[in-house]
Design a protein around this motif. Structure first.
Motif, PDB file in Angstrom:
ATOM      1  N   PHE A 125       0.830  -1.196   0.000  1.00 31.60           N
ATOM      2  CA  PHE A 125       0.000   0.000   0.000  1.00 31.60           C
ATOM      3  C   PHE A 125       0.871   1.255   0.000  1.00 31.60           C
ATOM      4  O   PHE A 125       0.405   2.354  -0.264  1.00 31.60           O
ATOM      5  CB  PHE A 125      -0.922  -0.019   1.222  1.00 31.60           C
ATOM      6  CG  PHE A 125      -2.046   0.957   1.156  1.00 31.60           C
ATOM      7  CD1 PHE A 125      -3.020   0.843   0.184  1.00 31.60           C
ATOM      8  CD2 PHE A 125      -2.136   2.006   2.060  1.00 31.60           C
ATOM      9  CE1 PHE A 125      -4.057   1.756   0.112  1.00 31.60           C
ATOM     10  CE2 PHE A 125      -3.170   2.916   1.995  1.00 31.60           C
ATOM     11  CZ  PHE A 125      -4.139   2.796   1.019  1.00 31.60           C
ATOM     12  N   GLY A 126       2.166   1.071   0.289  1.00 32.59           N
ATOM     13  CA  GLY A 126       3.111   2.187   0.331  1.00 32.59           C
ATOM     14  C   GLY A 126       3.121   3.023  -0.938  1.00 32.59           C
ATOM     15  O   GLY A 126       3.279   4.240  -0.877  1.00 32.59           O
ATOM     16  N   SER A 127       2.935   2.354  -2.098  1.00 33.57           N
ATOM     17  CA  SER A 127       3.009   3.128  -3.336  1.00 33.57           C
ATOM     18  C   SER A 127       1.911   4.183  -3.385  1.00 33.57           C
ATOM     19  O   SER A 127       2.092   5.248  -3.956  1.00 33.57           O
ATOM     20  CB  SER A 127       2.951   2.192  -4.545  1.00 33.57           C
ATOM     21  OG  SER A 127       1.661   1.654  -4.675  1.00 33.57           O
ATOM     22  N   ALA A 128       0.759   3.872  -2.758  1.00 35.05           N
ATOM     23  CA  ALA A 128      -0.305   4.875  -2.698  1.00 35.05           C
ATOM     24  C   ALA A 128       0.052   5.961  -1.696  1.00 35.05           C
ATOM     25  O   ALA A 128      -0.167   7.148  -1.921  1.00 35.05           O
ATOM     26  CB  ALA A 128      -1.618   4.217  -2.309  1.00 35.05           C
ATOM     27  N   LEU A 129       0.656   5.530  -0.593  1.00 35.93           N
ATOM     28  CA  LEU A 129       1.031   6.495   0.437  1.00 35.93           C
ATOM     29  C   LEU A 129       2.034   7.513  -0.107  1.00 35.93           C
ATOM     30  O   LEU A 129       1.968   8.701   0.199  1.00 35.93           O
ATOM     31  CB  LEU A 129       1.620   5.744   1.635  1.00 35.93           C
ATOM     32  CG  LEU A 129       1.992   6.632   2.815  1.00 35.93           C
ATOM     33  CD1 LEU A 129       0.740   7.074   3.549  1.00 35.93           C
ATOM     34  CD2 LEU A 129       2.921   5.916   3.766  1.00 35.93           C
ATOM     35  N   ILE A 130       2.942   7.001  -0.964  1.00 31.88           N
ATOM     36  CA  ILE A 130       3.931   7.903  -1.552  1.00 31.88           C
ATOM     37  C   ILE A 130       3.230   9.039  -2.292  1.00 31.88           C
ATOM     38  O   ILE A 130       3.560  10.207  -2.124  1.00 31.88           O
ATOM     39  CB  ILE A 130       4.848   7.118  -2.534  1.00 31.88           C
ATOM     40  CG1 ILE A 130       5.676   6.094  -1.754  1.00 31.88           C
ATOM     41  CG2 ILE A 130       5.751   8.049  -3.312  1.00 31.88           C
ATOM     42  CD1 ILE A 130       6.399   5.091  -2.645  1.00 31.88           C
TER      43      ILE A 130
END
Lengths: 193, 780
Positions: B305-310
């Protein structure tokens, strides 16, 4: 069910070696030819078993139906109803609400044994000679075919199978088991259609 | 760098190092526990245990295709020979007739303690006469050969009774002496691993061992085209982990590269770009640290989900750099920070709602995002100004901003169409509402349709069990548990007799409780009594009493012998059965009784109500695994609805309290709601099966999109034009859409669903905010 599947060979192995009826010549080739023309039919049977452990022979009666080349149904009526169905490579036994199907292909020795019946009934010489030595005596009207197992594993189940009959009709099958016990299956056709 | 900047940087660096240390020591997992309930009910606990350590979760199904039947059979034998001696496997079955001497010996030796027929009446004169007559009759059967050797030692037919109780069940086809598929085109094996279903490393190693053994065995055949098919829960777990790991790397890389490109295009400065990434890096790290500290284990999907958080976290630095260009840090803090802060808080409310979910995966995603967004905002607010200094010079974006202003003026013409489209979407959703949400949790699984098909094919060919139905009993020790299993078994026997269920398995069949064994021993007469009764019973029988000495000796031995214990089963496959169904736990023993539906064929169901009725009053739990999964998912779904509504309500309250005007609140909310409605209607119209994560995506559209709506609200009420605000919003929206949009590329359904919902949702939220915004001063 999973956990018990491994026990199947036990059941199947114990069930092998059962007695089954068969059919047979003068010249083996002629006999086979006659047998193969028999497309099947219905017959009454009386089976006597002579066991060393019992004081009297056991008698079972019933009906059997053969449909060429590989379907044989044996319905025992007395003393206990039981049905045995041999169809292609599967052997099904039904008794007292219990039904058991054995896949013969997974049991090479059982298959060889069953082939003695199937091969005789259908007049399949090649199948018979794969596992047995064949000896024929008598005439077309009254012949006796003796099958002697050539394979040690089969010989440990049955010493000798003797089939007799007239023309394409098998009349009697005798199994002499390895331990000396013997069974005699007399077959009486019910009007061939 | 001046002193305050240096100090701030030092603190940040220390915090990052500490965080990195925690992350390095964190446990990462990519298994089913993402979906398993955090606070399970008793029934759900059984489900969880079965998935993590049950026998079924340790079964691997193998098919060998290609070549001819005898080649496949040889490879199957070679495979079994090699794997059967490997410690990694508990059992390897391929249908070869194995030696069953050990099992037969156990059943024979303990027949009078194991047979349910052993009761005092059976050893009375009448009982003996009937039982022995039955055995003699049975000798007329084609199955006589199996019974004859035991006639004199077991004339009452206990071995037969024991064997009859074993359900042979469906058996795979056989070719050339080994199991084959129904069409005869592949050889089949069923393998049980020692590694638990939850031990993905162990499953991975086991699968590799099988593949190596196959390559070796197939190599010996010198034919091309022999191939291995392998499926089962362990394979799925390994594949899921690989998919998730691959996605985490791939998606983070795509998202980072795309965002770096956007930042560089806007900033044209390596230094500003690096600074702009600081909040992102901090946020991503803080997210993992928070999850690790709170949950102990970090799910791979959470990291993915980190890619969205970025994409979301980078927004704040974009706002800062673009907007503070003319105003300076202090001016930005005074004029823009309150709006950014409000946006941050709506995001936090949105993600925060997920924290309360009983669905561990969702709760982790919430915590991860919340910690990430919060940290990114803090770093932007307190670290970027001192580090960037006053003198950061961006390319002038006001020209771009003014163009956007013109575009927005033109967009006003779309108000009516947008409104109509919203109403139409709403009407469409209302008419479809009954089939909008998919009720099946399988949608969340990473197993592809092709993999599921391979699995179903192998399962059907092997007639492999799915253990859907279980009865579970407990006891404080093994004896108590076995007694409970026997009592439950009595109730189940009645159901079998009525034909409600087809049958069941119980470890008590092979390892009865001591109490039962002692009762059976007590049913056995002593040698003299038995001899007398036999003489009387066998007067007219073809089997003379005099031949039954082995029987009398066997009964005497069973009477005087010690009961069968688990140790007595050692070395036979019966031990395997008992061990797999009898489970020791810290709080006592549990026993599983798998039930089989009545009849033959696939997809048969057991009437749960009947089983529950039969077991009523006993301390036994009936579980329908599929039913439990459905209920579990339904509860997750219901909870997600409630949490989403609560999150939405919190956001509305927050906005209302800050804006202090119902009209302004309505103006902010309208584009967000319209965006949600259009996205969901669009996804449904495209035939996407909507599930829980789409629902969560709806909440996130509101949480993320409110940033834009708030800035437009600012614009509508500003005294002077703010072209840089528009420019920053356009850029921030682009990065957010990139971040969430990247998730849409994921093969992991959980991430994919959020991506396809929030990615388009964020862009629509911006567009609709622009369309519905009232011209400057109009709102007054």
């Amino acid at each position: 069910m999973t956990h018990l599947r491994f026990l199947q060979p036990l059941f199947a192995a114990l069930l092998l070696a059962c007695s089954l009826p068969a059919l047979a010549a003068y010249d083996i080739g002629q006999l086979m030819n006659d047998l193969s023309r028999n497309k099947g039919g219905r017959a009454k049977f009386v089976e006597k078993k002579f066991l060393a452990v019992l004081d009297k022979p056991l008698v079972a009666t019933g009906e059997m139906t053969y449909t060429a080349p590989d379907r044989l149904e044996k319905r025992t009526m007395t003393p206990k109803p039981e049905t045995m169905l041999l169809e292609k490579d599967s052997l099904t036994l039904e008794r007292e609400k219990q039904k058991l199907t054995i896949n013969l292909a997974s049991q090479p020795e059982a298959l060889a044994f069953i082939d003695s019946i199937r091969g005789t009934l259908s007049g399949n010489r090649a199948a018979l000679e794969r596992n047995y030595g064949l000896h024929l005596s008598g005439s077309a009207e009254k012949w006796t075919l003796t099958l002697l197992p050539s394979d040690q594993k089969i010989a440990s189940l049955v010493q000798r199978i003797t089939v007799s009959g007239n023309r394409g009709q098998v009349r009697q099958i005798e199994y002499l088991q390895a331990d000396g016990d013997r069974s005699l299956l007399a077959i009486e056709p019910v009007t061939t259609p | 760098m001046n002193r305050p900047a240096l100090r701030a940087f030092a603190i940040w660096l220390l915090a990052m190092l500490a965080g990195a240390a925690i992350v390095v020591n964190s446990r990462f997992a990519a298994d089913m526990s993402f979906f398993l309930p955090a606070k399970p009910t008793a029934e759900q606990q059984v489900l969880v245990d079965q998935i993590k350590e049950g026998v079924v979760s340790r079964l691997l199904m193998v098919g060998i295709a290609g070549g001819d039947s005898s080649q496949r059979a040889r490879v199957s034998r070679a495979l079994r020979q090699q794997l059967a001696v490997d410690r990694q496997f508990v059992s390897v079955q391929n249908g070869e007739t194995a030696s069953i001497a050990a099992e037969r010996d156990v059943l024979l030796k303990y027949r009078y303690l194991l047979s349910p027929a052993v009761e005092p009446a059976r050893f009375s004169v009448d009982g003996l006469r009937t039982a022995i007559a039955d055995s003699v009759d049975r000798l007329t059967s084609p199955a006589a050969m199996l019974l004859k050797p035991y006639l004199t030692s077991d004339p009452t037919g206990e071995l037969y009774a024991l064997l009859s109780r074993l359900d042979a069940g469906a058996q795979p086809e056989s070719r050339d002496g080994v199991w084959s598929s129904r069409d005869g085109k592949r050889a089949m094996l069923l393998i049980q691993t020692r590694a638990l279903g939850s031990d993905t490393d162990g499953q991975f190693a086991a699968i590799q061992t099988i593949e190596r053994a196959f390559a070796e065995a197939a190599g010996g055949e010198k034919v091309d085209g022999l191939s291995l098919q392998l499926s089962g829960p362990g394979r799925f777990a390994v594949q899921a982990r690989a998919t998730i790991q691959g996605d985490v790397t791939r998606l983070s890389l795509i998202s980072t590269l795309a965002i770096v490109a956007v930042l560089f295009a806007v900033y044209r400065s390596l230094r500003l770009m690096t600074l702009g990434l600081m909040p992102v890096l901090s946020g991503a790290l803080a997210g993992v640290v928070a999850v690790s500290l709170v949950h102990g284990t970090v799910f791979g999907i959470t990291v993915g989900f980190g890619s969205a958080l970025i994409g979301e976290a980078v927004d704040y630095s974009i706002y800062y750099f673009v907007q503070s260009g003319r105003l300076g840090a202090a001016g930005w803090r005074e004029r823009f920070w309150p709006t950014v802060r409000l946006g941050v808080m709506t995001s936090i409310f949105g993600f925060g709602a997920l924290l309360f979910s009983g669905f561990p995966g969702l709760s982790q995603l919430g915590l991860y995002s919340l910690a990430g967004v919060f940290t990114a905002a803090l770093v932007t607010r307190y670290l970027l100004p001192p580090l960037a200094g006053e003198a950061h010079r961006l390319p002038d974006l006001s020209h771009f901003g003014r163009r956007l202003e013109q575009a927005i003026a033109a967009l006003a013409a779309l108000r009516l169409p947008a409104l109509l489209l919203t109403v139409a979407s709403l009407g469409y959703l209302a008419s479809e509402r009954s089939e909008l949400w998919h009720p099946n949790i399988s949608l969340l699984s990473t197993v592809t349709a092709a993999e599921a098909e391979v699995d179903a094919g192998l399962r059907a060919d092997l007639a492999a069990p799915d253990s859907r139905y279980l009865v579970v009993v407990h006891g404080r020790d093994r004896e108590a548990a076995l007694q409970a299993a026997e009592q439950a078994g009595a109730a189940l026997d009645a159901l079998v007799a009525e034909g409600v269920i087809g049958g069941y398995d119980s470890p008590a069949c092979f390892l009865p409780s001591i109490a039962t064994q002692v009762a059976r021993q007590a049913s056995l007469p002593d040698a003299d009594t038995l001899r007398q009764r036999l003489a009387e019973a066998q007067v007219d029988s073809p089997l003379a009493a005099g031949k039954l000495t082995p029987f009398i000796e066997a009964v005497q031995a069973a009477r005087d012998g010690s009961p069968l214990t688990r140790a007595g089963l050692e070395g036979s496959a019966l031990a395997l059965v008992v061990d797999s169904l009898l489970i020791e736990r810290p709080q006592g023993w549990s026993i599983l009784l798998p039930l089989r539906p009545a009849g033959a064929g696939a997809a048969l169901e057991i009437p749960s109500v009947r089983v529950r009725e039969a077991l009523a009053g006993r301390d036994a739990l009936f579980i329908d695994m599929k039913g439990e999964f459905d209920t579990l998912y339904a509860s997750y779904m219901q909870e997600a609805m409630q949490l989403s509504l609560a999150g939405l309500l919190a956001i509305v309250l927050l906005l209302g309290a800050t804006l202090r005007s119902l009209r302004r609140l309505a103006a902010v909310m309208l584009p967000l709601v319209a965006a949600v409605v259009m996205v969901i209607a669009g996804l449904h119209a495209q035939g996407q099966s909507l599930h829980l994560l789409h629902l969560v995506g709806m909440l996130l559209i509101v949480a993320v999109g409110s940033n834009y709506a708030l800035f437009f609200d600012r614009l509508a009420h500003a005294d002077q034009p703010e072209p840089s605000t528009l420019a920053s919003m356009a850029v921030a929206n682009l990065t957010t859409a990139i971040g969430f949009g990247t998730l849409a590329l994921s093969k992991v359904p959980v991430l994919n669903a959020i991506g396809v919902t929030v990615g388009p949702g964020a862009i629509l939220a911006l567009l609709l905010s622009a369309i519905f915004v009232r011209g400057r001063g109009q709102g007054r």
